[in-house]
Design an enzyme around this catalytic site. Sequence first.
Site, PDB file in Angstrom:
ATOM      1  N   THR A 129       0.821  -1.212   0.000  1.00  0.00           N
ATOM      2  CA  THR A 129       0.000   0.000   0.000  1.00  0.00           C
ATOM      3  C   THR A 129       0.854   1.262   0.000  1.00  0.00           C
ATOM      4  O   THR A 129       2.002   1.241   0.467  1.00  0.00           O
ATOM      5  CB  THR A 129      -0.893  -0.003   1.267  1.00  0.00           C
ATOM      6  OG1 THR A 129      -1.489   1.278   1.421  1.00  0.00           O
ATOM      7  CG2 THR A 129      -0.096  -0.292   2.536  1.00  0.00           C
ATOM      8  N   ASP A 130       0.266   2.367  -0.465  1.00  0.00           N
ATOM      9  CA  ASP A 130       0.986   3.651  -0.410  1.00  0.00           C
ATOM     10  C   ASP A 130       1.080   4.181   1.026  1.00  0.00           C
ATOM     11  O   ASP A 130       1.869   5.089   1.298  1.00  0.00           O
ATOM     12  CB  ASP A 130       0.317   4.690  -1.330  1.00  0.00           C
ATOM     13  CG  ASP A 130      -1.131   5.005  -0.973  1.00  0.00           C
ATOM     14  OD1 ASP A 130      -1.687   4.385  -0.041  1.00  0.00           O
ATOM     15  OD2 ASP A 130      -1.714   5.885  -1.640  1.00  0.00           O
ATOM     16  N   GLU A 131       0.299   3.609   1.952  1.00  0.00           N
ATOM     17  CA  GLU A 131       0.302   4.133   3.324  1.00  0.00           C
ATOM     18  C   GLU A 131       1.648   3.937   4.023  1.00  0.00           C
ATOM     19  O   GLU A 131       1.927   4.573   5.032  1.00  0.00           O
ATOM     20  CB  GLU A 131      -0.814   3.497   4.159  1.00  0.00           C
ATOM     21  CG  GLU A 131      -2.176   3.791   3.585  1.00  0.00           C
ATOM     22  CD  GLU A 131      -3.325   3.566   4.563  1.00  0.00           C
ATOM     23  OE1 GLU A 131      -3.069   3.408   5.762  1.00  0.00           O
ATOM     24  OE2 GLU A 131      -4.466   3.578   4.104  1.00  0.00           O
ATOM     25  N   TYR A 172      -1.840  -0.380  11.055  1.00  0.00           N
ATOM     26  CA  TYR A 172      -1.992  -1.059   9.763  1.00  0.00           C
ATOM     27  C   TYR A 172      -0.783  -0.774   8.862  1.00  0.00           C
ATOM     28  O   TYR A 172      -0.139  -1.700   8.353  1.00  0.00           O
ATOM     29  CB  TYR A 172      -3.286  -0.607   9.066  1.00  0.00           C
ATOM     30  CG  TYR A 172      -3.303  -0.928   7.586  1.00  0.00           C
ATOM     31  CD1 TYR A 172      -3.376  -2.247   7.135  1.00  0.00           C
ATOM     32  CD2 TYR A 172      -3.225   0.089   6.614  1.00  0.00           C
ATOM     33  CE1 TYR A 172      -3.360  -2.552   5.769  1.00  0.00           C
ATOM     34  CE2 TYR A 172      -3.223  -0.200   5.259  1.00  0.00           C
ATOM     35  CZ  TYR A 172      -3.281  -1.524   4.843  1.00  0.00           C
ATOM     36  OH  TYR A 172      -3.255  -1.820   3.495  1.00  0.00           O
ATOM     37  N   LYS A 229       2.201  -3.298   7.360  1.00  0.00           N
ATOM     38  CA  LYS A 229       2.475  -3.511   5.933  1.00  0.00           C
ATOM     39  C   LYS A 229       3.928  -3.112   5.617  1.00  0.00           C
ATOM     40  O   LYS A 229       4.601  -3.783   4.828  1.00  0.00           O
ATOM     41  CB  LYS A 229       1.510  -2.689   5.072  1.00  0.00           C
ATOM     42  CG  LYS A 229       0.071  -3.158   5.091  1.00  0.00           C
ATOM     43  CD  LYS A 229      -0.144  -4.532   4.476  1.00  0.00           C
ATOM     44  CE  LYS A 229       0.088  -4.577   2.991  1.00  0.00           C
ATOM     45  NZ  LYS A 229      -0.234  -5.918   2.422  1.00  0.00           N
TER      46      LYS A 229
END
Length: 353
Positions: free
Chosen positions: A133-135, A159, A163
Amino acid sequence: MEKNILITGGAGFIGSHVVRQFVNKYPQYMVYNLDALTYAGNLHNVADLESAPNYEFIHADITDLGKMREIFNMKNISHVIHLAAESHVDRSISDPLVFIKSNVLGTATLLQVAKETWEKSNTDSHLFYQVSTDEVYGSLELGKGLFEESTAYDPKSPYSASKASADHLVRAWHHTYRMPVVLSNCSNNYGPNQFPEKLIPLFINNIKTQKPLPVYGKGENVRDWLYVIDHAKAIDTVFHRGELGETYNIGGHNEWSNIDLIKVLCDTMDEKLGRKKGTSRALITYVKDRAGHDLRYAIDATKIETELGWVPSLQFEEGIEKTIDWYLSNDEWLSNVIDGSYQEYYQQQYKEV
Ligand code: NAD
Ligand code: DAU
């Protein structure tokens, strides 16, 4: 079969579209959809694939080392596309440990089993594809900068930290053991089959049933939205053409503040449902902000576009209309998810649980 591909998390939102992309487009590949069927896993999402000769569902948890060894050996797994994860930021704030278990330990377990199995194999045609993810890049200021592949990791929620940890493990297995890996980091997805806890399906359902629309903080946070089938096609591209050890950012150059996006949802649905303009906007309710709420995500997708030739196929206006139409015409999918009966489908279809 040319390849025996294990796709993890294939009963979830994005995974179901990736499984469909591979099963339908590549009859020469055997696709194993491995999923623990947590609250987010729904076999209705892949019901159309059940009778395909190159498809099999496996009910298993990626943190189960013994079971993963058994599956890799029995099915002669040659390639992994890893999507299984806990994926909702709000749940990671209230219950972080399950995120560490599935996203960190689960990824390490798969990496280790892939390493053990592939070291014994007499071919080097293997790949571990980490879908991320870009997060992991943290948060951007409004209107300033984009996430590039070289942007330093700076995850801020349980979260995104889980990741980011998983991505680091994948790179460590590549660096230390020469594991053939590729990674991609994508922006916010929307489209059919998304669990109605995430912004777009939750709000579509609330607008339909005329419930309040809980906007966190001032609604000024920005997300970069991509239609899920374009993400599945990007994963196909990276899987086949990505360079080993490389990372590709995936996004549609499509930034929206939450409140502007919500207004589009309200107005489009008023029109589709034959309601007076403004009816749904009246449901907007500003609520307490998400703890540690990242302000803005935005992807620079130049690398995948120029090196691999992938571009999103759908404009946002078209994608959001298709999405609303899908939720409005799949009432049964939505009500089964909301009342929990979707989980019974597995027990009916498969005897061993
Ligand atoms: P989802 O929550 O809809 O689906 C996750 C799936 O993984 C579910 O079917 C669940 O049952 C399964 N799963 C969870 N824990 C498992 C375990 N321990 N063992 C086996 N299966 C397990 O998630 P999603 O939105 O489809 O996201 C899929 C992947 O893509 C995730 O890795 C996520 O981080 C990543 N991603 C999501 C987005 C997005 O906008 N949704 C964007 C970029 C990246
Ligand atoms: O950027 C990619 C990520 O996008 C993925 O890695 C995650 O798995 C996925 O869940 C998504 O994370 P977000 O937190 O951005 O998505 P969510 O749909 O939960 O929220 C989108 C924005 O809307 C965010 O700024 C929070 C806000 N929001 C969300 C909900 C559920 C609200 O204002 N109200 C809500 O009720």
